[in-house]
Enzyme design. Structure first.
Site, PDB file in Angstrom:
ATOM      1  N   LEU A 130     -46.445   3.245  25.420  1.00  9.74           N
ATOM      2  CA  LEU A 130     -45.201   3.247  24.661  1.00  9.74           C
ATOM      3  C   LEU A 130     -45.264   4.428  23.701  1.00  9.74           C
ATOM      4  O   LEU A 130     -46.323   4.747  23.162  1.00  9.74           O
ATOM      5  CB  LEU A 130     -45.034   1.944  23.863  1.00  9.74           C
ATOM      6  CG  LEU A 130     -44.814   0.651  24.667  1.00  9.74           C
ATOM      7  CD1 LEU A 130     -44.721  -0.539  23.714  1.00  9.74           C
ATOM      8  CD2 LEU A 130     -43.562   0.737  25.520  1.00  9.74           C
ATOM      9  N   ASP A 131     -44.122   5.076  23.494  1.00  8.39           N
ATOM     10  CA  ASP A 131     -44.077   6.190  22.550  1.00  8.39           C
ATOM     11  C   ASP A 131     -44.533   5.719  21.170  1.00  8.39           C
ATOM     12  O   ASP A 131     -44.452   4.526  20.836  1.00  8.39           O
ATOM     13  CB  ASP A 131     -42.661   6.747  22.445  1.00  8.39           C
ATOM     14  CG  ASP A 131     -42.156   7.313  23.756  1.00  8.39           C
ATOM     15  OD1 ASP A 131     -42.998   7.677  24.605  1.00  8.39           O
ATOM     16  OD2 ASP A 131     -40.926   7.379  23.932  1.00  8.39           O
ATOM     17  N   LYS A 132     -44.971   6.648  20.367  1.00  9.38           N
ATOM     18  CA  LYS A 132     -45.470   6.347  19.024  1.00  9.38           C
ATOM     19  C   LYS A 132     -44.510   5.442  18.255  1.00  9.38           C
ATOM     20  O   LYS A 132     -44.923   4.475  17.611  1.00  9.38           O
ATOM     21  CB  LYS A 132     -45.696   7.655  18.262  1.00  9.38           C
ATOM     22  CG  LYS A 132     -46.057   7.466  16.797  1.00  9.38           C
ATOM     23  CD  LYS A 132     -46.069   8.795  16.064  1.00  9.38           C
ATOM     24  CE  LYS A 132     -46.254   8.605  14.575  1.00  9.38           C
ATOM     25  NZ  LYS A 132     -46.135   9.876  13.823  1.00  9.38           N
ATOM     26  N   ARG A 137     -35.148   7.152  26.562  1.00 12.36           N
ATOM     27  CA  ARG A 137     -34.539   8.011  25.534  1.00 12.36           C
ATOM     28  C   ARG A 137     -33.799   9.186  26.172  1.00 12.36           C
ATOM     29  O   ARG A 137     -32.680   9.532  25.770  1.00 12.36           O
ATOM     30  CB  ARG A 137     -35.625   8.489  24.575  1.00 12.36           C
ATOM     31  CG  ARG A 137     -36.303   7.348  23.828  1.00 12.36           C
ATOM     32  CD  ARG A 137     -37.622   7.759  23.203  1.00 12.36           C
ATOM     33  NE  ARG A 137     -37.427   8.788  22.185  1.00 12.36           N
ATOM     34  CZ  ARG A 137     -38.432   9.450  21.603  1.00 12.36           C
ATOM     35  NH1 ARG A 137     -39.696   9.190  21.971  1.00 12.36           N
ATOM     36  NH2 ARG A 137     -38.186  10.356  20.693  1.00 12.36           N
TER      37      ARG A 137
END
Length: 314
Positions: A140-142, A243
């Site tokens: 998962l992205d930061k 995104r």
């Protein structure tokens, strides 16, 4: 973690196959690349002789011994960082990742990452690729929150990665976006690759220019004035996939610093983008039972929805 070496003994049932290929087909617990490394390190014995090449052709009846050294210690420092654990057993764990939490150590983030936390939480890891470390199945992205699964052993890691590749694992997200889609659902099937100018970003990029297939299913859950709550389901897992696809169809995620040109005037000071991996469904690699982990919405996400709903009634 055990400090003892162990070994597996096998007899070739059908010859005429390269040893690395045959071992890969007959030892599920070790990756093909790891087996090739063991061969190069002299850890594979054929008929009491050290195998010197991964290209060695086996004969029916050959006796093969694979010696597996104990995992070496990781150079990473275990850190006692609290984890929100949704499920755990001796084979895997599923966590609810908060925003502003980097998964892998990297330049500028050598400490304070999820991997550092996992090394502290799981001191008896049996090793991934010969190194004492957890197996990150998917990222998962930061600043994306929610459920993510981590393997404690190499066989479990391979099994879970296979589920994602085969699309049998189900990853569902909720996101709050700008605008209101004209239709109630859709599929974005557009390849994604590294942005040609900004290396921090990804972009829609044709496959002949380096893009990789990316498929996102989306469903409108709620119209909230000039905003919308969207349910996403991934077929693929490209970096920044939701995104990028959301921005491409004209509905970027609120709070996204890379793919939204909108300001942050939504009434909530978000730590990251309003994107949350709320449900993860998979098959347990050992028990074969279905596991469903649901990650509660972060307080910031709930506050954002509450404020946006209040605005349309004020």
């Amino acid at each position: 973690m055990t400090s003892e070496q162990y070994q597996q003994k096998l007899v070739v049932d059908k010859g005429g196959i390269r040893i690395d290929v045959w071992l890969g087909d007959n030892i599920d617990s070790i990756s093909r690349s790891r087996l090739q490394k063991l061969i190069s390190e002299g850890q594979v014995i054929v008929n009491q002789q050290v195998c010197e090449s991964k290209k060695t052709i086996l004969k029916t009846g050959d006796e093969v011994i694979v010696r597996i050294p104990p995992p070496v210690s990781s150079h990473l420092i275990p850190e006692a960082i609290p984890l929100d654990i949704l499920y755990e057993d001796e084979y895997l764990l599923i966590i609810n990742k908060p925003a502003n939490f980097v998964v892998h150590p990297a330049p500028g983030h050598s400490q304070g990452t999820l991997v550092n936390a996992l090394l502290s939480h799981c001191p008896d890891l049996k090793g991934i690729g010969g190194v004492e470390r957890p197996g990150i199945v998917h990222r998962l992205d930061k600043d994306t929150t929610g459920a993510m699964v981590v393997a404690k052993t190499e066989p479990v890691l391979h099994h879970l990665q296979g589920q994602i590749k085969a699309k049998t694992a189900k990853r569902e997200y909720l996101g709050v976006v700008y605008g209101s889609p004209s239709v109630s659902s859709g599929i974005v099937n557009l390849p994604i690759g590294r942005h040609p100018c900004d290396r921090k970003k990804m972009s829609i990029l044709s496959e002949d220019k380096g893009g990789k297939p990316a498929v996102t299913h989306w469903l409108l859950k709620e119209r909230i004035g000039n905003y919308s709550l969207i349910h996403y389901e991934l077929e693929t897992g490209r970096t920044h996939q939701i995104r990028v696809h959301s921005s491409h169809i004209g509905h970027p995620i609120i709070g996204d610093p890379l793919y939204s040109s909108h300001g942050k005037s939504v009434g909530v000071n978000l730590t990251g983008q309003a994107l949350h991996a709320f449900r993860l469904t998979l098959t347990h690699p050992i028990t074969n039972n279905t596991l469903e982990a649901i990650a509660p919405l972060p307080q910031e996400f709930e506050k954002l929805l509450r404020i946006l709903r209040l605005k349309i009634h004020s």
